[in-house]
Design an enzyme around this catalytic site. Structure first.
Site, PDB file in Angstrom:
ATOM      1  N   SER A  88       0.808  -1.226   0.000  1.00 16.90           N
ATOM      2  CA  SER A  88       0.000   0.000   0.000  1.00 16.90           C
ATOM      3  C   SER A  88       0.833   1.265   0.000  1.00 16.90           C
ATOM      4  O   SER A  88       0.278   2.359  -0.136  1.00 16.90           O
ATOM      5  CB  SER A  88      -0.924   0.012   1.216  1.00 16.90           C
ATOM      6  OG  SER A  88      -0.215   0.276   2.414  1.00 16.90           O
ATOM      7  N   THR A 199      -2.804   2.774   2.732  1.00 13.58           N
ATOM      8  CA  THR A 199      -2.147   4.042   2.970  1.00 13.58           C
ATOM      9  C   THR A 199      -1.677   4.004   4.410  1.00 13.58           C
ATOM     10  O   THR A 199      -2.186   3.222   5.210  1.00 13.58           O
ATOM     11  CB  THR A 199      -3.170   5.199   2.805  1.00 13.58           C
ATOM     12  OG1 THR A 199      -3.647   5.219   1.473  1.00 13.58           O
ATOM     13  CG2 THR A 199      -2.585   6.554   3.152  1.00 13.58           C
ATOM     14  N   THR A 217       1.389   6.903   0.538  1.00 14.11           N
ATOM     15  CA  THR A 217       0.589   5.867  -0.119  1.00 14.11           C
ATOM     16  C   THR A 217       1.079   5.600  -1.532  1.00 14.11           C
ATOM     17  O   THR A 217       1.709   6.462  -2.154  1.00 14.11           O
ATOM     18  CB  THR A 217      -0.895   6.304  -0.188  1.00 14.11           C
ATOM     19  OG1 THR A 217      -1.700   5.193  -0.592  1.00 14.11           O
ATOM     20  CG2 THR A 217      -1.107   7.432  -1.176  1.00 14.11           C
ATOM     21  N   ARG A 227      -3.408   9.905 -11.615  1.00 18.15           N
ATOM     22  CA  ARG A 227      -4.378  10.124 -10.531  1.00 18.15           C
ATOM     23  C   ARG A 227      -3.653  10.419  -9.221  1.00 18.15           C
ATOM     24  O   ARG A 227      -2.731   9.704  -8.833  1.00 18.15           O
ATOM     25  CB  ARG A 227      -5.265   8.887 -10.370  1.00 18.15           C
ATOM     26  CG  ARG A 227      -6.306   8.981  -9.236  1.00 18.15           C
ATOM     27  CD  ARG A 227      -5.821   8.366  -7.945  1.00 18.15           C
ATOM     28  NE  ARG A 227      -6.894   8.244  -6.938  1.00 18.15           N
ATOM     29  CZ  ARG A 227      -6.704   7.853  -5.673  1.00 18.15           C
ATOM     30  NH1 ARG A 227      -5.482   7.556  -5.263  1.00 18.15           N
ATOM     31  NH2 ARG A 227      -7.701   7.764  -4.839  1.00 18.15           N
ATOM     32  N   VAL A 228      -4.054  11.471  -8.563  1.00 23.94           N
ATOM     33  CA  VAL A 228      -3.510  11.807  -7.259  1.00 23.94           C
ATOM     34  C   VAL A 228      -4.670  11.734  -6.262  1.00 23.94           C
ATOM     35  O   VAL A 228      -5.740  12.285  -6.517  1.00 23.94           O
ATOM     36  CB  VAL A 228      -2.881  13.219  -7.283  1.00 23.94           C
ATOM     37  CG1 VAL A 228      -2.607  13.718  -5.882  1.00 23.94           C
ATOM     38  CG2 VAL A 228      -1.585  13.186  -8.090  1.00 23.94           C
ATOM     39  N   GLY A 229      -4.461  11.037  -5.165  1.00 24.74           N
ATOM     40  CA  GLY A 229      -5.526  10.881  -4.180  1.00 24.74           C
ATOM     41  C   GLY A 229      -5.495  11.961  -3.127  1.00 24.74           C
ATOM     42  O   GLY A 229      -4.986  13.067  -3.340  1.00 24.74           O
ATOM     43  N   ASP A 230      -6.029  11.625  -1.972  1.00 24.72           N
ATOM     44  CA  ASP A 230      -6.095  12.594  -0.871  1.00 24.72           C
ATOM     45  C   ASP A 230      -4.768  12.726  -0.121  1.00 24.72           C
ATOM     46  O   ASP A 230      -4.491  13.760   0.497  1.00 24.72           O
ATOM     47  CB  ASP A 230      -7.191  12.204   0.119  1.00 24.72           C
ATOM     48  CG  ASP A 230      -6.995  10.800   0.686  1.00 24.72           C
ATOM     49  OD1 ASP A 230      -6.381   9.946  -0.001  1.00 24.72           O
ATOM     50  OD2 ASP A 230      -7.450  10.549   1.817  1.00 24.72           O
ATOM     51  N   THR A 250      -7.083   7.201   5.740  1.00 28.91           N
ATOM     52  CA  THR A 250      -6.816   6.138   4.775  1.00 28.91           C
ATOM     53  C   THR A 250      -8.157   5.738   4.164  1.00 28.91           C
ATOM     54  O   THR A 250      -9.199   5.942   4.765  1.00 28.91           O
ATOM     55  CB  THR A 250      -6.175   4.898   5.429  1.00 28.91           C
ATOM     56  OG1 THR A 250      -7.079   4.356   6.400  1.00 28.91           O
ATOM     57  CG2 THR A 250      -4.854   5.232   6.104  1.00 28.91           C
ATOM     58  N   GLY A 251      -8.099   5.153   2.992  1.00 33.78           N
ATOM     59  CA  GLY A 251      -9.343   4.723   2.336  1.00 33.78           C
ATOM     60  C   GLY A 251      -9.580   5.520   1.069  1.00 33.78           C
ATOM     61  O   GLY A 251      -8.633   6.073   0.483  1.00 33.78           O
ATOM     62  N   GLY A 253      -9.774   8.054  -1.322  1.00 37.11           N
ATOM     63  CA  GLY A 253      -9.283   9.418  -1.270  1.00 37.11           C
ATOM     64  C   GLY A 253     -10.235  10.440  -1.856  1.00 37.11           C
ATOM     65  O   GLY A 253     -10.356  11.556  -1.341  1.00 37.11           O
TER      66      GLY A 253
HETATM   67  N1  GLY Z   1      -6.296   7.348   0.528  1.00 36.77           N
HETATM   68  C1  GLY Z   1      -5.404   6.919  -0.440  1.00 36.77           C
HETATM   69  C2  GLY Z   1      -5.823   7.202  -1.809  1.00 36.77           C
HETATM   70  O1  GLY Z   1      -7.008   7.298  -2.080  1.00 36.77           O
HETATM   71  O2  GLY Z   1      -4.979   7.330  -2.662  1.00 36.77           O
END
Ligand code: GLY
Length: 353
Positions: A88, A199, A217, A227-230, A250-251, A253
């Site tokens: 992860s 994450t 992460t 793609r960029v997450g949170d 986590t989870g 994003g």
């Molecule tokens: N929380 C991690 C992501 O969505 O990339």
């Protein structure tokens, strides 16, 4: 390695901040509960996601030895970033749909009120360290893609293949089974075809009440390239206000970004909520912002999301949308200054088994 220059600088700022300011009162307990007044004394605590017993232990041991909270937090999460078994984060993290590992990370240093982040970083095993360097050596907050990699290389990081044999096999299996009409022959039906997310968010407070947070992460497995997450978004993946506390997530994003969840959780604590209540209140906001396509017919979410929080006193808590994962109860890792342990997270929904 712990950066002695940054440690000196951060410790200097920490001392100055504590000496110069009378800390504001921090309320404890649920909203409306009794307030206690702290004068810069906290229970050293590190809280993180369930894959982080070793990181919270490392971070706590370091702050107890006098290391700055951000240095300690980054040293903690690096254990998992460098672990090829953790799919992860970092080395061995699952790649995007083209088979390229793109890493996101961010951090906030409470005493100096500074932040750093990297997004879609390729070829560098420890993005949390690179985010810390952005914080420390630039007037920017976020670097992405090729620019983030060149920045890391300029500090002597080595460009490496982040795929392991196991993560490559997972990716190839996913690619083979992604659709019934593609040109790839399916692998056997009984093989695992989940789409994992994972994450690490780690928040730490030291005995002086100084805080830092870091999130790292490899993001959503098989994501669209770029793609960029949170996780690298300050205020979503993690956030710290040194007067109040730190929080992170986590989870899924995208659902977190819509509510700036880490910032919101810290704001709930500012209004007097205990960390667990603050996490749950943020999750309620997530649900308010969730479109129907992400809901089951009964209104429960088709995804999961968790928040972790610690306040300036060292009180901590975590909340998730669901009570359990596919592997068992939803837990988090914490070191409360005495020992490291797993705790069950609070939750909004029970997952049908
Ligand atoms: N929380 C991690 C992501 O969505 O990339």
């Amino acid at each position: 390695m712990i950066d002695p220059v940054s440690r000196r600088a951060f410790l200097g700022m920490t001392g100055a901040a504590v000496g110069a300011a009378v800390l504001p009162p921090v309320k404890q307990g649920s909203l409306g509960g009794p307030a206690i007044h702290l004068r810069g004394v906290a229970r050293p605590t590190a809280i993180s996601s369930a894959n982080s017993l070793a990181p919270v232990t490392q971070a706590l041991e370091l702050v107890q030895a006098g290391v700055d909270t951000l240095d300690a937090a980054v040293e903690g999460v690096k254990i998992q970033e460098l672990d090829p078994e953790d799919t992860s984060v970092g080395y061995g993290g699952l790649p995007n749909e083209h088979g390229v590992v793109q890493l996101d990370a961010s951090c906030v240093h409470g005493p100096s009120r500074r932040a750093g982040a990297v997004g879609a970083l390729e070829g560098i095993k420890t993005p949390s360290e690179v985010a810390k360097l952005v914080l420390k050596y630039t007037d920017h907050i976020m670097l992405v893609g090729e620019g983030a990699k060149q920045f890391a290389l300029s500090y002597g990081f080595k460009e490496e293949d982040l795929m392991t044999q196991a993560s490559r096999e997972d990716w190839l299996r996913w690619r083979a089974n992604r659709g019934p009409k593609d040109d790839w022959l399916d692998v056997p039906d009984d093989e695992n075809m989940v789409r994992p997310t994972g994450t690490i968010n780690l928040n730490v407070v030291n005995a002086a009440g100084d805080l830092s947070s870091v999130t790292t992460t490899s993001g959503l497995a098989w994501k669209i390239p770029g793609r960029v997450g949170d996780s690298p978004i300050i205020g979503a993946g993690q956030y710290t206000d040194n007067d109040i506390g730190g929080a992170g997530s986590t989870g899924r994003g995208e659902s977190n970004i819509m509510v700036c969840g880490a910032f919101l959780t810290v704001e709930h604590m500012r209004r007097g909520m205990a960390p667990t209540d603050a996490c749950l209140e943020t999750l309620r906001r997530v649900m308010q912002m969730t479109p129907p396509r992400l809901l089951h017919p009964d209104g429960t979410p088709r995804f999961d999301l968790s928040f972790y929080a610690v306040n300036k006193a060292g009180e901590f808590g975590a909340g998730s949308l669901y009570d359990r994962t596919r592997w068992g109860p939803r837990r988090y890792a914490v070191h409360d200054g005495r020992e490291a342990s797993f705790q069950d997270a609070a939750y909004l929904y029970e997952r049908a088994v």
